[in-house]
Design a protein around this motif. Structure first.
Motif, PDB file in Angstrom:
ATOM      1  N   LYS A  85       0.843  -1.193   0.000  1.00  0.00           N
ATOM      2  CA  LYS A  85       0.000   0.000   0.000  1.00  0.00           C
ATOM      3  C   LYS A  85       0.883   1.250   0.000  1.00  0.00           C
ATOM      4  CE  LYS A  85      -4.164   1.652   2.325  1.00  0.00           C
ATOM      5  NZ  LYS A  85      -4.611   2.366   1.121  1.00  0.00           N
TER       6      LYS A  85
ATOM      7  N   ILE B 117      -3.701  -6.358 -11.155  1.00  0.00           N
ATOM      8  CA  ILE B 117      -5.129  -6.701 -11.131  1.00  0.00           C
ATOM      9  C   ILE B 117      -5.949  -5.415 -10.939  1.00  0.00           C
ATOM     10  CG2 ILE B 117      -4.841  -9.062 -10.264  1.00  0.00           C
ATOM     11  CD1 ILE B 117      -5.625  -8.100  -7.505  1.00  0.00           C
ATOM     12  N   GLU B 118      -7.226  -5.481 -11.352  1.00  0.00           N
ATOM     13  CA  GLU B 118      -8.074  -4.284 -11.340  1.00  0.00           C
ATOM     14  C   GLU B 118      -8.259  -3.713  -9.939  1.00  0.00           C
ATOM     15  OE1 GLU B 118     -11.761  -4.791 -13.452  1.00  0.00           O
ATOM     16  OE2 GLU B 118     -10.776  -5.852 -15.090  1.00  0.00           O
ATOM     17  N   LYS B 119      -8.419  -4.603  -8.946  1.00  0.00           N
ATOM     18  CA  LYS B 119      -8.663  -4.133  -7.575  1.00  0.00           C
ATOM     19  C   LYS B 119      -7.503  -3.241  -7.093  1.00  0.00           C
ATOM     20  CE  LYS B 119      -8.653  -6.324  -3.195  1.00  0.00           C
ATOM     21  NZ  LYS B 119      -8.500  -7.631  -2.603  1.00  0.00           N
ATOM     22  N   HIS B 120      -6.277  -3.652  -7.394  1.00  0.00           N
ATOM     23  CA  HIS B 120      -5.123  -2.851  -6.949  1.00  0.00           C
ATOM     24  C   HIS B 120      -5.051  -1.517  -7.699  1.00  0.00           C
ATOM     25  CE1 HIS B 120      -2.989  -6.706  -5.350  1.00  0.00           C
ATOM     26  NE2 HIS B 120      -4.008  -6.320  -4.613  1.00  0.00           N
TER      27      HIS B 120
ATOM     28  N   ARG C  86      -7.667   0.203  -8.697  1.00  0.00           N
ATOM     29  CA  ARG C  86      -8.670   1.087  -8.062  1.00  0.00           C
ATOM     30  C   ARG C  86      -8.141   1.623  -6.737  1.00  0.00           C
ATOM     31  NH1 ARG C  86     -12.407  -2.707 -10.284  1.00  0.00           N
ATOM     32  NH2 ARG C  86     -12.410  -3.962  -8.406  1.00  0.00           N
ATOM     33  N   ARG C  87      -7.473   0.765  -5.979  1.00  0.00           N
ATOM     34  CA  ARG C  87      -6.961   1.203  -4.680  1.00  0.00           C
ATOM     35  C   ARG C  87      -5.886   2.279  -4.858  1.00  0.00           C
ATOM     36  NH1 ARG C  87      -4.375  -3.019  -0.521  1.00  0.00           N
ATOM     37  NH2 ARG C  87      -2.483  -2.621  -1.706  1.00  0.00           N
TER      38      ARG C  87
ATOM     39  N   GLN D 122     -11.722   2.117 -16.698  1.00  0.00           N
ATOM     40  CA  GLN D 122     -12.203   2.496 -15.364  1.00  0.00           C
ATOM     41  C   GLN D 122     -11.435   3.644 -14.741  1.00  0.00           C
ATOM     42  OE1 GLN D 122     -12.303  -0.971 -12.712  1.00  0.00           O
ATOM     43  NE2 GLN D 122     -12.178  -2.231 -14.529  1.00  0.00           N
ATOM     44  N   SER D 123     -10.213   3.910 -15.258  1.00  0.00           N
ATOM     45  CA  SER D 123      -9.335   4.837 -14.548  1.00  0.00           C
ATOM     46  C   SER D 123      -9.132   6.132 -15.341  1.00  0.00           C
ATOM     47  CB  SER D 123      -7.970   4.157 -14.343  1.00  0.00           C
ATOM     48  OG  SER D 123      -7.056   5.094 -13.865  1.00  0.00           O
TER      49      SER D 123
END
Ligand SMILES: Cc1cc2nc3c(=O)[nH]c(=O)nc-3n(C[C@H](O)[C@H](O)[C@H](O)COP(=O)(O)O)c2cc1C
Length: 344
Positions: free
Chosen positions: A98, A119-122, A124-125, A160-161
């Motif tokens: 993080k 990956i997509e989740k990372h 977004r974070r 998405q970004s």
């Protein structure tokens, strides 16, 4: 060529040197920055005390922007990025962890932060944490990618970004750069390609032997260094991918890491056990030893080397300047040719 990547980083060509352990060292970093790309120093080989001197070494070799990369879950990862922040390095690049605290500290002095994600989740974070750009790494990449290939991962994250995207995994030429731009990226990161250049200090024998590999000569395994990753398919990698290190190997290997990168023993054992368990600690150490054998001695029998599928497209060992210039001019020509191809 101007893109959101060149504007953000203040560089000429939208090409980044990937932060490669024991490979992205001052000479190569400066060569890439001097050639108009962005050089990225990998800090895994250094203690926090050493990294300060190494950053100054890069500053002596180039007055162009460069960055420091760290894998946050590895020993010294967080500490080394903290030193880079103290040194006000213009670009910081983190992976596997993080990075909100890095972003906050870098923004205080105008530094930019690139988050490497697979990956997509990372993704977004990292965007929520305030990263300035994403290095999106597909399955073709050397070392630690995830399951999804570049062709699908880049557009799905670009959709998405709002952040500039640096596409990684499989890029080595103008065709790749043009494709990355079409997929929604703003530039590319190259690992394997820039490892096989004249300025890279890897042993010449390792460069020449690697060039003989095809795109099929890589192996993906989580048993080589304890994380899913892609390596050259050689006898050592095949053996490690099948093996299970013993408790004895775990502790003797931990001692070896301590010697290689000078981490306090207690920290290594506690950190290793907390995050990854004894066997993965052993794998991490054995892979570091193998990586040093490949890079320092050109030993591709007992040594191991992360390598991407793009190795199958490479035929030479050029200078960094040649790689940068031909990649950009080839991409520009291909975009023109494509226009003609679809309108004629
Ligand atoms: C020898 C080598 C060492 C690497 N070490 C690291 C590392 O320490 N940390 C990291 O985030 N990525 C590491 N990578 C992966 C690169 O940063 C990058 O994601 C990858 O090389 C991109 O794929 P490509 O090789 O197809 O260009 C390494 C790659 C190579 C070839």
């Amino acid at each position: 060529m101007k893109t959101r990547m060149t504007e953000l980083l203040g560089i000429k060509h939208p090409i980044m040197l990937a932060g490669m352990a024991f490979v992205s060292l001052p000479k190569l970093v400066a060569a890439v920055s001097n050639a108009g790309g962005i050089g990225m120093l990998n800090s895994v080989a250094y203690t926090p005390d050493q990294v300060k001197g190494v950053i100054r070494e890069v500053k002596d070799l180039t007055d162009k922007p460069f960055g420091v990369n760290a894998t946050l879950i590895l020993p010294n990862g967080r500490e080394n990025i903290a030193v880079a922040l103290e040194e006000k390095v213009p670009i910081l690049n983190y992976a596997l962890g993080k990075g909100d605290w890095i972003i906050k500290a870098a923004h205080e002095y105008g530094g930019k932060v690139l988050a490497t994600v697979a990956i997509e989740k990372h993704a977004r974070r990292a965007e929520m944490d305030g990263a300035d750009a994403l290095v999106v790494t597909g399955h073709e990449a050397a070392a630690h990618g995830a399951e999804v290939g570049t062709l699908v991962l880049i557009p799905s994250i670009a959709r998405q970004s709002k952040l500039p995207i640096i596409a990684a995994g499989g890029f080595c030429d103008g065709r790749g750069l043009a494709a990355a731009l079409v997929l929604g990226a703003d530039g590319i990161s190259m690992g394997t390609r820039l490892m096989l250049t004249q300025e890279c200090e890897m042993h010449q024998k390792a460069k020449e032997l690697s060039l003989k590999a095809t795109a099929e000569d890589t192996i993906c395994s989580e048993k080589i260094d304890g994380l899913p990753g892609r390596w050259l398919k050689n006898p050592a990698a095949i053996k490690m991918a099948e093996g299970k290190p013993s408790l004895f190997e775990a502790f003797s290997s931990a001692l070896r890491i301590k010697r290689l990168i000078n981490v306090p023993f207690y920290k290594l054992i506690l950190g290793g056990l907390k995050q990854r368990g004894v066997q993965d600690l052993a794998r991490q150490a054995l892979s570091l030893k193998g990586l040093k054998a490949a890079i320092d001695n050109g030993d591709l029998e007992t040594g191991v080397l992360p390598i991407g599928q793009a190795i199958g497209l490479m035929k030479d060992i050029p200078t960094c300047k040649e790689v940068m210039e031909r990649t950009v001019s080839e991409a520009e020509e291909l975009v023109e040719a494509l226009r003609k191809k679809i309108t004629s």
